[in-house]
Each structure stands twice: as structure tokens, then as C-alpha cells.
Design a protein around this motif. Structure first.
Motif, PDB file in Angstrom:
ATOM      1  N   LEU A 223       0.706  -1.405  -0.104  1.00  0.00           N
ATOM      2  CA  LEU A 223       0.156  -0.039  -0.114  1.00  0.00           C
ATOM      3  C   LEU A 223       1.022   1.296  -0.251  1.00  0.00           C
ATOM      4  O   LEU A 223       0.682   2.165  -0.832  1.00  0.00           O
ATOM      5  N   ILE A 224       2.115   1.345   0.745  1.00  0.00           N
ATOM      6  CA  ILE A 224       2.816   2.358   0.790  1.00  0.00           C
ATOM      7  C   ILE A 224       3.563   2.539  -0.607  1.00  0.00           C
ATOM      8  O   ILE A 224       3.438   3.610  -1.047  1.00  0.00           O
ATOM      9  N   ARG A 225       4.028   1.551  -1.212  1.00  0.00           N
ATOM     10  CA  ARG A 225       4.472   1.840  -2.638  1.00  0.00           C
ATOM     11  C   ARG A 225       3.525   2.087  -3.666  1.00  0.00           C
ATOM     12  O   ARG A 225       3.824   2.973  -4.434  1.00  0.00           O
ATOM     13  N   LEU A 226       2.290   1.726  -3.421  1.00  0.00           N
ATOM     14  CA  LEU A 226       1.195   2.252  -4.261  1.00  0.00           C
ATOM     15  C   LEU A 226       0.992   3.755  -4.166  1.00  0.00           C
ATOM     16  O   LEU A 226       0.702   4.382  -5.107  1.00  0.00           O
ATOM     17  N   ARG A 227       1.168   4.211  -3.059  1.00  0.00           N
ATOM     18  CA  ARG A 227       0.790   5.552  -2.496  1.00  0.00           C
ATOM     19  C   ARG A 227       1.941   6.488  -3.244  1.00  0.00           C
ATOM     20  O   ARG A 227       1.779   7.465  -3.692  1.00  0.00           O
ATOM     21  N   GLU A 228       3.168   5.880  -3.090  1.00  0.00           N
ATOM     22  CA  GLU A 228       4.414   6.592  -3.664  1.00  0.00           C
ATOM     23  C   GLU A 228       4.188   6.700  -5.339  1.00  0.00           C
ATOM     24  O   GLU A 228       4.562   7.758  -5.942  1.00  0.00           O
ATOM     25  N   MET A 229       3.811   5.613  -5.837  1.00  0.00           N
ATOM     26  CA  MET A 229       3.691   5.432  -7.194  1.00  0.00           C
ATOM     27  C   MET A 229       2.469   6.791  -7.571  1.00  0.00           C
ATOM     28  O   MET A 229       2.722   7.457  -8.656  1.00  0.00           O
ATOM     29  N   GLU A 230       1.475   6.793  -6.798  1.00  0.00           N
ATOM     30  CA  GLU A 230       0.235   7.600  -7.098  1.00  0.00           C
ATOM     31  C   GLU A 230       0.928   9.013  -7.122  1.00  0.00           C
ATOM     32  O   GLU A 230       0.564   9.958  -7.852  1.00  0.00           O
ATOM     33  N   ASN A 231       1.746   9.351  -6.035  1.00  0.00           N
ATOM     34  CA  ASN A 231       2.147  10.650  -5.787  1.00  0.00           C
ATOM     35  C   ASN A 231       3.061  11.272  -6.893  1.00  0.00           C
ATOM     36  O   ASN A 231       2.966  12.375  -7.422  1.00  0.00           O
ATOM     37  N   GLN A 232       3.800  10.072  -7.275  1.00  0.00           N
ATOM     38  CA  GLN A 232       4.880  10.529  -8.474  1.00  0.00           C
ATOM     39  C   GLN A 232       4.018  10.669  -9.866  1.00  0.00           C
ATOM     40  O   GLN A 232       4.166  11.643 -10.667  1.00  0.00           O
ATOM     41  N   ARG A 233       3.075  10.045 -10.035  1.00  0.00           N
ATOM     42  CA  ARG A 233       2.140  10.117 -11.186  1.00  0.00           C
ATOM     43  C   ARG A 233       1.648  11.560 -11.198  1.00  0.00           C
ATOM     44  O   ARG A 233       1.279  12.043 -12.224  1.00  0.00           O
ATOM     45  N   MET A 234       0.852  11.970 -10.132  1.00  0.00           N
ATOM     46  CA  MET A 234       0.260  13.093 -10.056  1.00  0.00           C
ATOM     47  C   MET A 234       1.326  14.261 -10.154  1.00  0.00           C
ATOM     48  O   MET A 234       0.992  15.433 -10.770  1.00  0.00           O
ATOM     49  N   ALA A 235       2.736  14.102  -9.616  1.00  0.00           N
ATOM     50  CA  ALA A 235       3.576  15.223  -9.949  1.00  0.00           C
ATOM     51  C   ALA A 235       4.056  15.252 -11.385  1.00  0.00           C
ATOM     52  O   ALA A 235       4.026  16.444 -11.934  1.00  0.00           O
ATOM     53  N   ILE A 236       4.111  14.305 -12.062  1.00  0.00           N
ATOM     54  CA  ILE A 236       4.247  14.188 -13.703  1.00  0.00           C
ATOM     55  C   ILE A 236       3.220  14.876 -14.502  1.00  0.00           C
ATOM     56  O   ILE A 236       3.461  15.634 -15.365  1.00  0.00           O
TER      57      ILE A 236
END
Length: 257
Positions: A223-236
């Protein structure tokens, strides 16, 4: 001449008054040279022997009397009592009231009987009980009055205690006690309110703790990795494609074709 003689006879009869009447609400007692007859005369006109007999009226309608007096309670408090009494003489007892009470039942028997009954009953109760049990006090006084006055052909119709008065020190003590009881009740209500509010806060804190515990149990590395990936995608998604304007130094990004 005959006219004057007849007029003289009429005047003599009028002066001697051979007839007497008993009005409504009364009974009559005929006395012969002061000796009362045993017969009770009802309302209406009655014959009497002039000069020898006299018709005396006894009131048998409902009469009202008021009085006041001092007595002592069971706890030796001075009590000033004001009462009101409605009574009437039994019609068949008119001769007895006239002969035995001098046709003055109020002065002869009612006032002393009321004073005695009030003092006797008041002594059975404390000062506070006289206030709290006023109906019981009244009923006991009525019972004593009816028993005593019935022996003299007097009926008690109504009896009421108009007022009880106590000494200033006792009144002050009652007021202080009442105030203390009110403050005690207020303190108890405040304590109950505080306890309820405390229980509500405890319940709320317990619910929040349980919610956090559940959330911690649900947090996993995936769940933590998924949240990190979601945050990176939102930044891009938010990047406008422009490199930051940096003075000097190396370009922070490498353009890979």
C-alpha cells in the motif's frame, strides 16, 4: 264610645303581644317566668301568654367563627395558629343550647374546644411536620372538635387552618435548610452532567483509537509503494515540461533521445 273601647283593647293586645314568630334559620324556646319549655318551636307564628311567657330565638343556621392562638409543637417550637370554623346548632338541640350554654355556644363551648383541640394536636407534630402534614393536622383537629361539640348539639361543618406562624429563628433555619438542599441538588446535577460528559469523551477517544488501530492494520508495504507511485504520477501530470531556470551548475535532467 264602643269604637274607643275596641281601639283600647287592640292597643292592649298589641302591647301585651300574645303572638310571637320564629324567623327562618332559627328555632324557638318558650320560657314561662324564665323556665324553658322542653318543646322546640319551629319557624312560624306561635301563641304565648302575655307577661308570663317569652319566646327566645336560637340560631340554627350555619355560622362562621375565626380565631387564633399559640401552641407548642412536639419539638417545643412556638406555633401561632389562625383557624376558621363553620358550624351550626342542631335544630332539635335548641333547648339544650339555650338552657345549658345560655344561648351563647361560641363563647361557652366552641372557642375553648377549638383552643384545646389545636393545642392537643399541635403537640403531636414537629414544627416541620405541621407544615408538611397540614392536612393530617387539620383532620385530627376536626375529629376532636366533632366528638366534643356533638355532646352539646353543635355540628362542625367545615374547619380550616388559615395559617401557621413560627418564630423568626425557626423561619431563618428553615430558609437556610431549603437553600442548602437546593445547593446540594444543584451540585448533584452538576456532578451527573460532568460524569456523562466524561463518559462521552472516553467513548469518543476509544472510538478514535479503534479507528487508528484499524487503519494501522490495513497499512502494508504494498500500500505504501502504491501511494508513492500515485504521488509520482500526480507530480508528472502537473509538470509543464519546462526545466527549472538554474544559474550555473549542471543541468539537473539528462535529455535522453
Amino acid at each position: 264610645m264602643k269604637f274607643f273601647a275596641g281601639a283600647a283593647v287592640l292597643l292592649l293586645l298589641f302591647a301585651l303581644a300574645p303572638f310571637a314568630s320564629v324567623p327562618a334559620g332559627h328555632r324557638g324556646v318558650m320560657t314561662t317566668f324564665g323556665n324553658p319549655s322542653d318543646q322546640v318551636l319551629s319557624e312560624g307564628i306561635h301563641f304565648r301568654v302575655p307577661l308570663a311567657q317569652k319566646l327566645n330565638l336560637v340560631n340554627v343556621s350555619i355560622q362562621k367563627g375565626e380565631g387564633e392562638g399559640d401552641a407548642a409543637s412536639r419539638d417545643l417550637q412556638t406555633v401561632h395558629t389562625r383557624i376558621a370554623l363553620n358550624y351550626h346548632v342542631k335544630p332539635e338541640g335548641a333547648v339544650s343550647v339555650f338552657r345549658d350554654l345560655g344561648n351563647e355556644p361560641g363563647e361557652r363551648i366552641i372557642i375553648p374546644a377549638v383552643q384545646e383541640a389545636v393545642k392537643a394536636v399541635t403537640a403531636r407534630f414537629t414544627a416541620e411536620e405541621l407544615i408538611a402534614k397540614r392536612t393530617d393536622v387539620r383532620d385530627q383537629i376536626i375529629a376532636q372538635l366533632r366528638e366534643r361539640l356533638a355532646r352539646h348539639a353543635i355540628v362542625v361543618d367545615e374547619f380550616s387552618i388559615v395559617n401557621f406562624n413560627f418564630s423568626k429563628s425557626f423561619n431563618d433555619a428553615i430558609e437556610a435548610k431549603t437553600t442548602a438542599e437546593q445547593l446540594k441538588l444543584k451540585a448533584e446535577r452538576d456532578l451527573q452532567r460532568i460524569e456523562v460528559e466524561a463518559k462521552q469523551r472516553v467513548a469518543q477517544a476509544r472510538a478514535e483509537a479503534e479507528s487508528l488501530a484499524i487503519q494501522r492494520q490495513q497499512v502494508t508495504p504494498e500500500l505504501i509503494r502504491l501511494r508513492e507511485m500515485e504521488n509520482q504520477r500526480m507530480a508528472i501530470d502537473k509538470w509543464d515540461g519546462k526545466l527549472p531556470n538554474v544559474a550555473g551548475g549542471a543541468v539537473p535532467f539528462i535529455n535522453v533521445k
